[in-house]
Enzyme design. Structure first.
Site, PDB file in Angstrom:
ATOM      1  N   LEU A 401       0.794  -1.225   0.000  1.00 23.50           N
ATOM      2  CA  LEU A 401       0.000   0.000   0.000  1.00 23.50           C
ATOM      3  C   LEU A 401       0.830   1.279   0.000  1.00 23.50           C
ATOM      4  O   LEU A 401       0.271   2.370  -0.017  1.00 23.50           O
ATOM      5  CB  LEU A 401      -0.947   0.015   1.217  1.00 23.50           C
ATOM      6  CG  LEU A 401      -2.089  -0.991   1.192  1.00 23.50           C
ATOM      7  CD1 LEU A 401      -2.962  -0.847   2.431  1.00 23.50           C
ATOM      8  CD2 LEU A 401      -2.934  -0.861  -0.065  1.00 23.50           C
ATOM      9  N   HIS A 402       2.170   1.161   0.021  1.00 20.65           N
ATOM     10  CA  HIS A 402       3.023   2.355   0.007  1.00 20.65           C
ATOM     11  C   HIS A 402       2.504   3.384   1.010  1.00 20.65           C
ATOM     12  O   HIS A 402       2.208   4.531   0.660  1.00 20.65           O
ATOM     13  CB  HIS A 402       3.062   2.951  -1.395  1.00 20.65           C
ATOM     14  CG  HIS A 402       4.338   3.678  -1.693  1.00 20.65           C
ATOM     15  ND1 HIS A 402       4.516   4.450  -2.831  1.00 20.65           N
ATOM     16  CD2 HIS A 402       5.513   3.764  -1.033  1.00 20.65           C
ATOM     17  CE1 HIS A 402       5.725   4.960  -2.851  1.00 20.65           C
ATOM     18  NE2 HIS A 402       6.354   4.560  -1.762  1.00 20.65           N
ATOM     19  N   TYR A 569      -1.887   6.096  -1.588  1.00 24.72           N
ATOM     20  CA  TYR A 569      -2.198   6.579  -2.932  1.00 24.72           C
ATOM     21  C   TYR A 569      -1.751   5.578  -3.992  1.00 24.72           C
ATOM     22  O   TYR A 569      -2.072   5.749  -5.167  1.00 24.72           O
ATOM     23  CB  TYR A 569      -1.502   7.917  -3.183  1.00 24.72           C
ATOM     24  CG  TYR A 569      -2.034   9.048  -2.336  1.00 24.72           C
ATOM     25  CD1 TYR A 569      -3.084   9.837  -2.776  1.00 24.72           C
ATOM     26  CD2 TYR A 569      -1.486   9.328  -1.087  1.00 24.72           C
ATOM     27  CE1 TYR A 569      -3.572  10.881  -2.017  1.00 24.72           C
ATOM     28  CE2 TYR A 569      -1.974  10.372  -0.304  1.00 24.72           C
ATOM     29  CZ  TYR A 569      -3.016  11.140  -0.770  1.00 24.72           C
ATOM     30  OH  TYR A 569      -3.501  12.172  -0.003  1.00 24.72           O
ATOM     31  N   HIS A 570      -1.002   4.543  -3.573  1.00 21.94           N
ATOM     32  CA  HIS A 570      -0.413   3.598  -4.528  1.00 21.94           C
ATOM     33  C   HIS A 570      -0.621   2.179  -4.013  1.00 21.94           C
ATOM     34  O   HIS A 570       0.015   1.766  -3.042  1.00 21.94           O
ATOM     35  CB  HIS A 570       1.091   3.864  -4.684  1.00 21.94           C
ATOM     36  CG  HIS A 570       1.431   5.294  -4.909  1.00 21.94           C
ATOM     37  ND1 HIS A 570       2.482   5.944  -4.276  1.00 21.94           N
ATOM     38  CD2 HIS A 570       0.839   6.232  -5.699  1.00 21.94           C
ATOM     39  CE1 HIS A 570       2.525   7.203  -4.655  1.00 21.94           C
ATOM     40  NE2 HIS A 570       1.545   7.404  -5.527  1.00 21.94           N
ATOM     41  N   GLN A 571      -1.518   1.444  -4.634  1.00 24.37           N
ATOM     42  CA  GLN A 571      -1.789   0.061  -4.241  1.00 24.37           C
ATOM     43  C   GLN A 571      -1.161  -0.868  -5.284  1.00 24.37           C
ATOM     44  O   GLN A 571      -1.311  -0.639  -6.481  1.00 24.37           O
ATOM     45  CB  GLN A 571      -3.290  -0.187  -4.130  1.00 24.37           C
ATOM     46  CG  GLN A 571      -3.997   0.758  -3.160  1.00 24.37           C
ATOM     47  CD  GLN A 571      -4.440   2.064  -3.786  1.00 24.37           C
ATOM     48  OE1 GLN A 571      -4.982   2.086  -4.894  1.00 24.37           O
ATOM     49  NE2 GLN A 571      -4.230   3.182  -3.098  1.00 24.37           N
TER      50      GLN A 571
END
Length: 634
Positions: A401-402, A569-571
């Site tokens: 998930l960053h 914001y990044h998955q």
């Protein structure tokens, strides 16, 4: 949604907002609850609210025999404050959820509070521009045939569709969201979240610890993201090649794909004029002697004016090179058909081979029969669709998930963090930690709804005082490359449920990253620096403490047990690539190990986290996949 909980929401919202309360807030809160992904999570929250409105439930949950709807604003505020400091993680998270809903439902919408905090709202009306794409409309149940059906239209789906259509194949693109282009971009935060973000930006991990931000519109996340276009780091590609036994990551083939998509998207570092928010981060980094550089961005003709800070709600000038303006146009010009507002519920599998998809569009049903199915719904929706379709194995595992959080600063000068280029500067000063798992530093525009929810709520008066200084607030975000993994499963209704918990190593790196970000904020001249905790750690460089003491307190407190909410914001990574089917979902050609002619081409295929904003990597994976799929079908 059941209206019987509205009085409870009204009472709690008055506790959160006090004199800032507006009558529309409870209804907006209820609408947000209605957009929660799974029926189970919605029902649980409604159940808690109903319980609070009984004497027994109020005693058990709030420590008072007074049903929640009868609480005065002061009494409701006291309940939320007790929950915030509770030893029970559930109550801490419940307090965070309800305060977030109330704050978003006030500050995310226009009103006199915008004037109070100095926020101008949208800068004029949307432009009167014609729509470039022509999606098909469904007037009834439809049955369509094609060579390839692509589910999703973002960086993965849009790029694949263009490649397949260019190869002469009959392509149908099915998108869950609607079609929103320049003339539809109102630049109201609440409107954008509702119309262009997945589940109206209500999606979170099951423990409410990470809020998941993803696009859901024609063009996917590329329409609402910040255009940041990092190439996949070399050490990451080396790791992927070792883990997957896929030589393409290191043979030059993947680099060639990165080159091709960069050219199509116009990636450059010349459109990165720094607004005040980025300029402050750059100033702090330079004073410390740390790395700082301009962001590579996928834009053409970006004016970088005040409206650029609203680009997360859609780029009105058309400079953002989303798939809506690039690959989907290419696909349509080569005969691809686009269909929006369709929730694909199932991949049709016959005799071990994918033969199409089934979806719903309001009251209508859509069936697309195809020689191949390409799923590109993103790292949350793609595994959910595959699980609904009967696939198993590693589907949904290895989710990254960053996770991001920040050090915040209050400045004596106006920052107006909602203005300026969406992302203009970054630093990888500490990205090398632990073999490449350290954080990068970034900053993004922040508007009142999101800002109000991100700022700590200690009391209604304290939060109002913070929002009164909203124009003077900025931050530096830390995003470590996560090594631990979560999982996507589905509820009984087939909707995604996301499980994720920071590993000890990831928490340590994030703690140290935010501590370092605090140094940057201080060096940039902040008069006050505070941590992202629900009970923030605060120091003033010229007054009550030092960064060293703040750091010691930060390390001792940590980030776990609901003390901090993270943003994703990044998955990535929930349907990873690899040759070994016991460790991956798709092979080196993006084809499912379980079902023939079923391909996946999005961020879910990442073997591990990219460690940088993943958009360009997704494009490159999709570009390469399209060539292979076209060869198979031709």
């Amino acid at each position: 949604m059941p209206r019987d909980v509205s009085p409870v929401l009204a009472a709690l919202a008055r506790g959160v907002l006090a004199d800032a309360y507006e009558p529309d807030v409870p209804g907006r809160m209820l609408e947000s609850i209605g957009r929660v992904a799974t029926a189970r999570d919605r029902d649980q929250l409604i159940g808690v609210l109903r319980a609070l409105n009984t004497r027994m439930g109020a005693v058990a949950l709030a420590g008072t025999p007074v049903p929640a709807a009868w609480l005065s604003p002061g009494e409701a505020e006291a309940v939320l404050a007790r929950w915030r400091l509770s030893k029970l993680p559930f109550l801490r998270r419940l307090s965070g959820l309800l305060t977030t809903l109330a704050l978003l439902s006030l500050y995310g919408f226009p009103g006199k509070h915008w004037e109070r905090i100095g926020y101008p709202g949208p800068l004029g009306q949307p432009p009167r521009t014609s729509k470039r794409l022509k999606p098909l409309s469904l007037d009834g149940d439809e049955h369509i045939k094609c060579d390839a059906v692509v589910v999703g239209s973002g960086a993965g789906g849009g790029c694949v569709a263009a490649g397949l259509a260019a190869a002469g194949l009959d392509v149908v693109v099915v998108e869950k969201g609607g079609y929103n282009s320049e003339s539809d971009f109102t630049h109201y935060e609440s409107d954008a979240f509702q119309r262009m973000y997945l589940y109206g930006s209500t999606l979170a991990t099951t423990d409410l610890g990470v809020l998941i931000i993803a696009g859901s519109t024609l063009g996917g996340g590329t329409v609402v993201n910040y255009t940041t276009s990092f190439r996949t780091p070399g050490h990451v590609l080396d790791e992927w090649a070792r883990l997957t036994d896929i030589d393409a990551f290191v043979s030059g083939e993947f680099e060639e794909s990165l080159d091709e998509v960069s050219e199509r998207l116009g990636v450059n570092s010349d459109s990165s004029a720094a607004g005040k928010r980025d300029a402050l981060m750059e100033e702090g980094l330079k004073k410390l002697g740390w790395h700082v550089d301009q962001m590579p961005r996928a834009v053409r003709g970006c004016t970088q004016d005040e409206q650029c800070g609203y680009c997360g709600f859609g780029c009105r000038v058309g400079a953002k090179q989303s798939t809506m303006r690039t690959y989907l146009q290419d696909a349509q010009q080569n005969g691809a058909r686009l269909i929006t507002d369709v929730d694909v519920r199932k991949v049709i599998v016959k005799d071990g081979r994918a033969t199409g998809v089934e979806g719903i569009a309001g009251p209508h049903r859509l069936t697309v029969k195809a020689r191949a199915v390409v799923v590109a719904g993103g790292a949350i929706e793609t595994p959910a669709l595959l699980l609904r379709s009967g696939l198993g194995g590693q589907v949904g595992h290895n989710l990254r998930l960053h996770p991001a959080q920040a050090a915040w600063g209050l400045f004596e000068e106006d920052v107006r963090a909602w203005e300026g280029t969406t992302q203009a500067r970054y630093s990888n000063e500490f990205a090398h930690w632990d073999g490449g798992y350290g954080p990068i530093f970034e900053t993004v525009p922040i508007h009142p709804g999101t800002g109000a929810a991100a700022l700590p709520w200690l009391s209604s008066a304290d939060h109002r005082a913070r929002m009164d200084k909203f124009a003077n607030i900025s931050f530096v975000g830390a995003l470590p490359r996560d090594s631990g993994a979560g999982r996507v499963s589905i509820g009984k209704d087939g909707s995604p449920r996301v499980f994720y918990k920071l590993s000890e190593d990831d928490e340590r790196r994030l703690v140290e990253g935010i501590i370092a970000a605090g140094q940057v904020v201080e060096a940039a001249g902040a008069a006050e620096i505070y941590s992202p905790h629900a009970e923030p750690l605060v120091y003033r460089p010229s007054g009550n403490g030092s960064h060293e003491r703040w750091s010691e307190d930060f390390r001792r407190l940590g980030l776990g047990d609901g003390r901090v909410r993270f943003f994703s914001y990044h998955q990535m990574g929930s349907c990873r690539m690899g040759r070994d089917r016991t460790m991956s979902v798709v092979d080196g050609h993006n084809e499912s190990h379980e079902v023939k002619r079923l391909f996946v081409a999005d961020a879910s295929t990442f073997p591990t986290a990219s460690g940088v904003n993943p958009m360009l990597t997704v494009y490159a994976i999709a570009n390469r996949a399209a060539k292979g799929i076209a060869a198979r079908l031709s």
